[in-house]
Design a protein around this motif. Structure first.
Motif, short mmCIF file in Angstrom:
data_model
loop_
_atom_site.label_atom_id
_atom_site.label_comp_id
_atom_site.label_asym_id
_atom_site.label_seq_id
_atom_site.Cartn_x
_atom_site.Cartn_y
_atom_site.Cartn_z
N GLY A 1 47.63 33.25 52.92
CA GLY A 1 46.51 32.76 52.14
C GLY A 1 45.45 33.79 51.87
O GLY A 1 44.46 33.50 51.19
N ARG A 2 45.63 35.00 52.38
CA ARG A 2 44.66 36.07 52.13
C ARG A 2 44.58 36.34 50.64
O ARG A 2 45.59 36.39 49.95
CB ARG A 2 45.08 37.32 52.90
CG ARG A 2 44.19 38.55 52.67
CD ARG A 2 44.85 39.49 51.71
NE ARG A 2 44.19 40.81 51.70
CZ ARG A 2 44.39 41.74 50.77
NH1 ARG A 2 45.21 41.49 49.76
NH2 ARG A 2 43.77 42.89 50.81
N LYS A 3 43.37 36.50 50.11
CA LYS A 3 43.20 36.76 48.69
C LYS A 3 43.19 38.25 48.39
O LYS A 3 42.65 39.04 49.16
CB LYS A 3 41.90 36.13 48.18
CG LYS A 3 41.96 34.62 48.09
CD LYS A 3 40.72 34.06 47.42
CE LYS A 3 40.83 32.55 47.26
NZ LYS A 3 39.64 31.97 46.58
N SER A 4 43.82 38.62 47.26
CA SER A 4 43.72 39.99 46.77
C SER A 4 42.33 40.20 46.19
O SER A 4 41.57 39.24 45.97
CB SER A 4 44.77 40.24 45.68
OG SER A 4 46.08 40.05 46.18
N ALA A 5 41.99 41.44 45.92
CA ALA A 5 40.65 41.75 45.42
C ALA A 5 40.38 41.14 44.05
O ALA A 5 39.24 40.99 43.64
CB ALA A 5 40.45 43.27 45.37
N ASN A 6 41.44 40.78 43.31
CA ASN A 6 41.24 40.17 41.99
C ASN A 6 40.90 38.69 42.08
O ASN A 6 40.62 38.05 41.07
CB ASN A 6 42.47 40.36 41.11
CG ASN A 6 43.62 39.42 41.48
OD1 ASN A 6 43.79 39.07 42.64
ND2 ASN A 6 44.41 39.04 40.50
N GLY A 7 40.93 38.12 43.28
CA GLY A 7 40.55 36.72 43.49
C GLY A 7 41.71 35.77 43.65
O GLY A 7 41.53 34.61 44.02
#
Length: 266
Positions: free
Chosen positions: A103-109
């Motif tokens: 569930g970790r988000k990438s920097a793009n959201g």
């Protein structure tokens, strides 16, 4: 990196073979010394598909989500690559990474996916369409930038597991690659939202101490301290997220631990 007509033609011709076969079958932590942000040798050309049209960008505050297609790239992206030349190229070492938790988000959201053809780069605009070529095996694959990194010395790009497998570096862990940029949702050579990320620090105390120093030295800047995987980091956003100020900070900052990395936020 040279971006002349002949080099571009060779990249397109070689990549065409890979993509035609792929389309026929039905479509398809990381942490260098600060490097200057890439500057395009020609104005970026971008006609975003409606499914990934970038959201309106505010001048201050949070960075809006910059979505990429499910899976990273589309058949339309591959067709675009086959009919265009790169607008910017660079060579260096690549590695791969995975999320430390589900569930970790990438920097793009968007939520990070090991299975998407995406990659992390420190300064290419979020959502950029690229082709990465393994210079040892000549395997190549299209992907999009959806994350920031790698925040480790001597690496220029960090790949998901799917991206790493697609160019044959999953088993080796790293290899020398060429990154060819074909589309950027925003200009590479003007504007942007910029910061400097410093670390890793081995202790939270040292990270907080460095944060306090930055708050004192750069009045008006936004400075945060945050934890990574068994490490701590500090990020400074100059007033207005100004690129020139961020570049100057990256040149001047000399932390006791870690490195100061120039990073684009949007």
């Amino acid at each position: 990196m040279a971006d002349d007509h002949h080099a571009g033609a060779r990249v397109v011709a070689g990549f065409a073979v890979l993509l035609i076969g792929t389309l026929a079958m039905g479509g398809c932590g990381h942490k260098n010394r600060p490097q200057p942000a890439p500057t395009a040798t020609a104005p970026p050309v971008y006609t975003p598909p409606s499914s990934i049209a970038p959201a309106p960008q505010p001048t201050t505050g949070s960075i809006p989500v910059t979505p990429v297609p499910e899976g990273g790239v589309t058949a339309e992206d591959k067709e675009f690559i086959l009919s265009h030349h790169p607008i910017y190229s660079e060579e260096g070492s690549a590695t791969w990474y995975t999320a430390p938790y589900k569930g970790r988000k990438s920097a793009n959201g968007q939520v990070f996916s090991d299975d998407a053809l995406t990659a992390a780069h420190r300064t290419l605009p979020m959502g950029s369409l690229i082709v990465v070529t393994n210079l040892r095996t000549r395997q190549a694959s299209s992907m999009r930038i959806s994350d920031r990194g790698p925040f480790v010395p001597n690496k220029i790009i960090d790949l998901t597991i799917a991206s790493a497998k697609s160019i044959g570096i999953y088993r080796s862990g790293t290899d020398r690659v060429r990154v060819d940029v074909y589309q950027t949702p925003k200009p590479m050579d003007a504007g942007g939202r910029w910061c400097v990320q410093i670390g890793p620090f081995l202790s939270e105390h040292k990270a907080i101490k460095f944060k306090e120093k930055l708050l004192s030295d750069y009045s008006g800047s936004k400075v945060i301290e945050f934890s990574g995987e068994r490490s701590y980091w500090v990020r400074i956003r100059p007033v207005g997220d100004d690129r020139g100020q961020a570049e100057e900070m990256a040149r001047r900052l000399r932390p006791d631990e870690g490195v100061a990395y120039l990073t684009r936020l949007d």
